[in-house]
Design a protein around this motif. Structure first.
Motif, PDB file in Angstrom:
ATOM      1  N   GLU A 201       0.828  -1.200   0.000  1.00  0.00           N
ATOM      2  CA  GLU A 201       0.000   0.000   0.000  1.00  0.00           C
ATOM      3  C   GLU A 201       0.867   1.257   0.000  1.00  0.00           C
ATOM      4  O   GLU A 201       0.599   2.222  -0.722  1.00  0.00           O
ATOM      5  N   LYS A 202       1.944   1.240   0.797  1.00  0.00           N
ATOM      6  CA  LYS A 202       2.864   2.380   0.829  1.00  0.00           C
ATOM      7  C   LYS A 202       3.571   2.541  -0.509  1.00  0.00           C
ATOM      8  O   LYS A 202       3.765   3.659  -0.990  1.00  0.00           O
ATOM      9  N   ALA A 203       3.965   1.414  -1.106  1.00  0.00           N
ATOM     10  CA  ALA A 203       4.654   1.485  -2.400  1.00  0.00           C
ATOM     11  C   ALA A 203       3.749   2.033  -3.492  1.00  0.00           C
ATOM     12  O   ALA A 203       4.191   2.801  -4.358  1.00  0.00           O
ATOM     13  N   LEU A 204       2.466   1.675  -3.465  1.00  0.00           N
ATOM     14  CA  LEU A 204       1.530   2.166  -4.476  1.00  0.00           C
ATOM     15  C   LEU A 204       1.316   3.669  -4.371  1.00  0.00           C
ATOM     16  O   LEU A 204       1.041   4.338  -5.374  1.00  0.00           O
ATOM     17  N   LYS A 205       1.435   4.197  -3.160  1.00  0.00           N
ATOM     18  CA  LYS A 205       1.194   5.629  -2.951  1.00  0.00           C
ATOM     19  C   LYS A 205       2.396   6.483  -3.306  1.00  0.00           C
ATOM     20  O   LYS A 205       2.273   7.695  -3.464  1.00  0.00           O
ATOM     21  N   ASP A 209       7.849   3.792  -7.060  1.00  0.00           N
ATOM     22  CA  ASP A 209       7.960   2.525  -6.342  1.00  0.00           C
ATOM     23  C   ASP A 209       7.185   1.402  -7.038  1.00  0.00           C
ATOM     24  O   ASP A 209       6.789   0.427  -6.398  1.00  0.00           O
ATOM     25  N   ALA A 210       6.977   1.530  -8.339  1.00  0.00           N
ATOM     26  CA  ALA A 210       6.208   0.518  -9.070  1.00  0.00           C
ATOM     27  C   ALA A 210       6.895  -0.837  -9.021  1.00  0.00           C
ATOM     28  O   ALA A 210       6.241  -1.878  -8.902  1.00  0.00           O
ATOM     29  N   GLU A 211       8.222  -0.855  -9.109  1.00  0.00           N
ATOM     30  CA  GLU A 211       8.950  -2.121  -9.074  1.00  0.00           C
ATOM     31  C   GLU A 211       8.808  -2.793  -7.708  1.00  0.00           C
ATOM     32  O   GLU A 211       8.674  -4.016  -7.616  1.00  0.00           O
ATOM     33  N   ASP A 212       8.815  -1.988  -6.644  1.00  0.00           N
ATOM     34  CA  ASP A 212       8.639  -2.535  -5.302  1.00  0.00           C
ATOM     35  C   ASP A 212       7.254  -3.164  -5.167  1.00  0.00           C
ATOM     36  O   ASP A 212       7.103  -4.268  -4.621  1.00  0.00           O
ATOM     37  N   GLU A 215       7.227  -6.494  -6.955  1.00  0.00           N
ATOM     38  CA  GLU A 215       7.892  -7.556  -6.214  1.00  0.00           C
ATOM     39  C   GLU A 215       7.034  -8.038  -5.048  1.00  0.00           C
ATOM     40  O   GLU A 215       6.985  -9.240  -4.756  1.00  0.00           O
ATOM     41  N   LEU A 216       6.351  -7.114  -4.384  1.00  0.00           N
ATOM     42  CA  LEU A 216       5.479  -7.498  -3.271  1.00  0.00           C
ATOM     43  C   LEU A 216       4.283  -8.321  -3.768  1.00  0.00           C
ATOM     44  O   LEU A 216       3.801  -9.214  -3.073  1.00  0.00           O
ATOM     45  N   GLU A 219       5.507 -11.764  -3.948  1.00  0.00           N
ATOM     46  CA  GLU A 219       5.573 -12.372  -2.620  1.00  0.00           C
ATOM     47  C   GLU A 219       4.198 -12.845  -2.173  1.00  0.00           C
ATOM     48  O   GLU A 219       4.050 -13.928  -1.590  1.00  0.00           O
ATOM     49  N   LEU A 220       3.176 -12.055  -2.426  1.00  0.00           N
ATOM     50  CA  LEU A 220       1.813 -12.458  -2.077  1.00  0.00           C
ATOM     51  C   LEU A 220       1.378 -13.670  -2.900  1.00  0.00           C
ATOM     52  O   LEU A 220       0.687 -14.562  -2.390  1.00  0.00           O
ATOM     53  N   ALA A 221       1.782 -13.715  -4.163  1.00  0.00           N
ATOM     54  CA  ALA A 221       1.444 -14.866  -5.008  1.00  0.00           C
ATOM     55  C   ALA A 221       2.074 -16.134  -4.454  1.00  0.00           C
ATOM     56  O   ALA A 221       1.474 -17.214  -4.521  1.00  0.00           O
TER      57      ALA A 221
END
Length: 241
Positions: A201-205, A209-212, A215-216, A219-221
């Motif tokens: 959520e922080k990366a989306l805001k 930080d699109a690459e982060d 990657e997250l 990790e969820l997948a």
């Protein structure tokens, strides 16, 4: 944006196998370069004209830099403005090509390449392929998400390529109704998933930080959580057992 769509031999395919002629779809390198360089040159000339107009005003923002630019004699100011704009356009084109998705489809496999990273998916692992907005999605046989990538390619051409090679293409996600919006401490998620959602959520805001966030998502997948975004809001579902 123009698209290169071609067929090429597959060195790993056996004789007489239709996989020997995979279909490759990618952004047209020359088309992107020419478009961005020309657009950059035009913008450079417009900046020069704007500077000439700003110096005629009693007060204007950036008047100092505009006066400096306007003080350069012709034709050098025009040549310089156009050249700088074209160089910036070239840089933008290289970034765009680096960030763009290319898709290679054969009867045996699908290869997705983006940011110099290639991911290969065997034909027998893929159940469905479909677009989700401007994203290309591959699903496995238990509705698990194999891939979800931003895609500027023509969806009708992608549909033709996948169906030609025997994959099942649908026009929308058949599991769309199963997604639930994520909120902090959502129950029913695997251990660790909420922490990953919070970080994502922080990366989306944040800009850049699109690459982060990407990657997250991976990790969820790995935890078995399928994620889709809508206006920077996160939605999730679990694959079928």
């Amino acid at each position: 944006m123009s698209v290169d769509m071609q067929k090429e031999p597959d060195a790993r395919a056996g004789q007489g196998d239709q996989a020997g002629r995979p279909t490759v779809l990618a952004e047209s390198t020359w088309g992107v370069l020419v478009l961005c360089v020309v657009a950059g040159a035009v913008v450079g000339e417009l900046v020069r004209l704007l500077a000439g107009w700003l110096v005629t005003l009693r007060w204007a923002p950036f008047k100092g830099p505009a006066e400096l630019l306007d003080s350069v004699p012709e034709p050098w100011v025009t040549i310089g403005a156009v050249a700088v704009g074209a160089l910036l356009g070239l840089f933008a084109a290289l970034v765009l090509l680096h960030e763009s998705l290319s898709v290679r489809v054969s009867d045996r496999r699908v290869v997705l390449t983006i940011r110099d990273e290639s991911r290969e998916f065997a034909r027998d692992k893929i159940r469905l392929v479909f677009p989700d907005g401007k994203r290309l999605v591959l699903l496995g046989h238990h509705s698990e998400e194999l891939a979800r990538e931003d895609c500027g390619l023509s969806m009708p051409r992608l549909a033709d390529a996948f169906t030609e090679h025997g994959y099942t293409w649908v026009d929308e996600d058949p599991h769309l109704a199963e997604f639930r919006r994520w909120v902090p401490d959502t129950p029913g998620l695997p251990a660790g998933a909420n922490a990953l959602f919070k970080a994502r959520e922080k990366a989306l805001k944040k800009q850049g930080d699109a690459e982060d966030a990407r990657e997250l998502r991976k990790e969820l997948a790995r935890l078995g959580v399928v994620v889709r975004d809508e206006d920077k809001r996160q939605y999730w579902r679990l694959p079928s057992q």
